[in-house]
Design a protein around this motif. Structure first.
Motif, PDB file in Angstrom:
ATOM      1  N   ASP A  34      25.706 -27.882   5.105  1.00  0.00           N
ATOM      2  CA  ASP A  34      26.891 -28.182   5.927  1.00  0.00           C
ATOM      3  C   ASP A  34      28.173 -27.596   5.332  1.00  0.00           C
ATOM      4  N   HIS A  35      28.074 -27.022   4.128  1.00  0.00           N
ATOM      5  CA  HIS A  35      29.256 -26.426   3.485  1.00  0.00           C
ATOM      6  C   HIS A  35      29.137 -24.905   3.334  1.00  0.00           C
ATOM      7  N   PRO A  82      32.343 -30.047   7.188  1.00  0.00           N
ATOM      8  CA  PRO A  82      33.627 -30.028   6.495  1.00  0.00           C
ATOM      9  C   PRO A  82      34.146 -28.610   6.247  1.00  0.00           C
ATOM     10  N   HIS A 123      28.177 -39.942  -1.867  1.00  0.00           N
ATOM     11  CA  HIS A 123      29.412 -39.738  -1.102  1.00  0.00           C
ATOM     12  C   HIS A 123      30.385 -40.887  -1.376  1.00  0.00           C
ATOM     13  N   ASP A 180      32.273 -34.581  -1.039  1.00  0.00           N
ATOM     14  CA  ASP A 180      30.905 -34.746  -1.537  1.00  0.00           C
ATOM     15  C   ASP A 180      30.870 -35.083  -3.025  1.00  0.00           C
TER      16      ASP A 180
HETATM   17 ZN   LIG Z   1      28.523 -32.475   2.846  1.00  0.00          ZN
END
Ligand SMILES: [Zn+2]
Ligand SMILES: [Zn+2]
Length: 351
Positions: free
Chosen positions: A59-60, A17, A289, A249
């Motif tokens: 992932d961020h 993301p 999530h 998230d």
């Molecule tokens: Zn994430």
């Protein structure tokens, strides 16, 4: 006339993301989240002045190294914002490299990190030439929700629950400047780079009686001077600025909803995660999530004019359309309950 900010997802919705928000008429950009940013060109990445990290799951935040690699050796101040623990995470990354040669760099790179807590911010500065070693403890400042306040726009944040604190962001433009082409012709001016300077002068809140000079050759063969207020009232139409929301998230809990919906209320464009289908709501809940239905419902309840979903689980790689449909249905249902007027609805991240 294009909007002043043109937000776009950095990657496809199945990838890491992140939101890239370039400014339309100056070389500058804001970034929300640093996942894999290799899809952005170095030129675009170098426009970033402020980077807002929702949380430091890999992932961020993995893209921080890529960003640092590009800005290293340049004269630049880069401001970074993140949740509780951010300074430690950032220092962990900075201490992962050897910096024995940086004191010879001619250019000055400064990183400023703000860690956001419920009632205060901790702000720490890192200078490249000092091997990114802080020279004093972080400064403590009060936190009111507003984390960046400039004449043209502001950025606010809320602290949400994702098992760890996770920040939601909203960017609000003060106003938009639209140039009236016929009014331009009426006074014998032609469009050119000076229009960007005019917009910037208005965003910078320059006094109405300050002199605005149009260089020779840009609007007419000779240079021309106007009073800023007089020129803008003749050729510019000021309209409300756009609001962009970024929520990712988060758990679907009453506490989170109570914070998110007013925070992104009336957003012109809301970017929101939709990791799972509602058929897998139990997995979404375990992994903290949202489902596509939950995301659509939040957008509708907030009265967002348009929205984009992202951060899809790979399990939907063949059934992506279901997520869009589910979000759209929930959005329309919630939106029509909130307001009678229709909206643009779901926008696919990548067509
Ligand atoms: Zn994430
Ligand atoms: Zn996460």
């Amino acid at each position: 006339m294009p909007a002043s900010f043109l937000p776009r997802l950095i990657s496809k919705p199945f990838q890491d993301p992140g939101l890239y928000i370039p400014f339309s008429f100056i070389k500058r950009a804001i970034i929300f989240d640093l996942g894999d940013i290799s899809h952005l060109s170095p030129k675009d990445i170098l426009k970033a002045s402020h980077v807002f990290i929702s949380h430091t799951h890999m992932d961020h935040f993995i893209g921080f190294d890529h960003l640092l690699r590009l800005v290293l050796g340049r004269t630049k101040k880069l401001c970074l914002y993140g949740p509780e623990g951010f300074i430690q995470n950032l220092e962990g990354k900075l201490s992962g490299y050897s910096w024995d040669l940086v004191e010879n760099y001619e250019n000055m790179l400064i990183l400023e990190a703000a860690e956001i807590h419920q009632t205060h911010l901790l702000v720490q500065t890192y200078i490249c030439r000092n091997r990114f070693q802080p020279t004093s403890p972080p400064l403590k400042k009060p936190f009111t929700g507003l984390i960046l306040d400039e004449p043209g726009f502001s950025v606010s944040t809320i602290i949400l629950d994702h098992s760890i604190p996770c920040l939601g962001f909203s960017m609000k433009e003060r106003f938009q400047v639209n140039i009236k082409k016929t009014a331009l012709q009426d006074i014998g001016l032609t469009p050119g780079p000076w229009l960007n300077d005019l917009k910037q002068a208005l965003f910078d809140n320059k006094p109405a009686d300050s002199i605005f000079k149009i260089p020779a050759g840009q609007a007419s063969p000779i240079a021309q001077c106007f009073k800023l207020g007089e020129l803008s009232s003749r050729i510019a139409k000021i309209t409300p600025g756009q609001k962009i929301g970024y929520i990712t998230d988060v758990r679907y809990t009453p506490e989170n909803l109570k914070k998110i919906i007013p925070f992104v209320q009336g957003a012109d464009h809301l970017f929101i995660e939709a990791a799972f289908s509602d058929a897998h709501a139990d997995i979404a809940s375990t992994k903290n999530h949202l489902t596509a239905r939950q995301a659509g419902e939040i957008c509708g309840k907030a009265g967002a004019k348009r929205f984009t979903i992202f951060h899809f689980s790979p399990r939907y790689s063949e059934t992506e359309a279901l997520l869009y449909q589910e979000a759209e249905d929930a959005y329309q249902k919630a939106f029509s309950n909130e307001t009678p007027s229709r909206s643009t609805g779901v926008i696919k991240a990548i067509e």
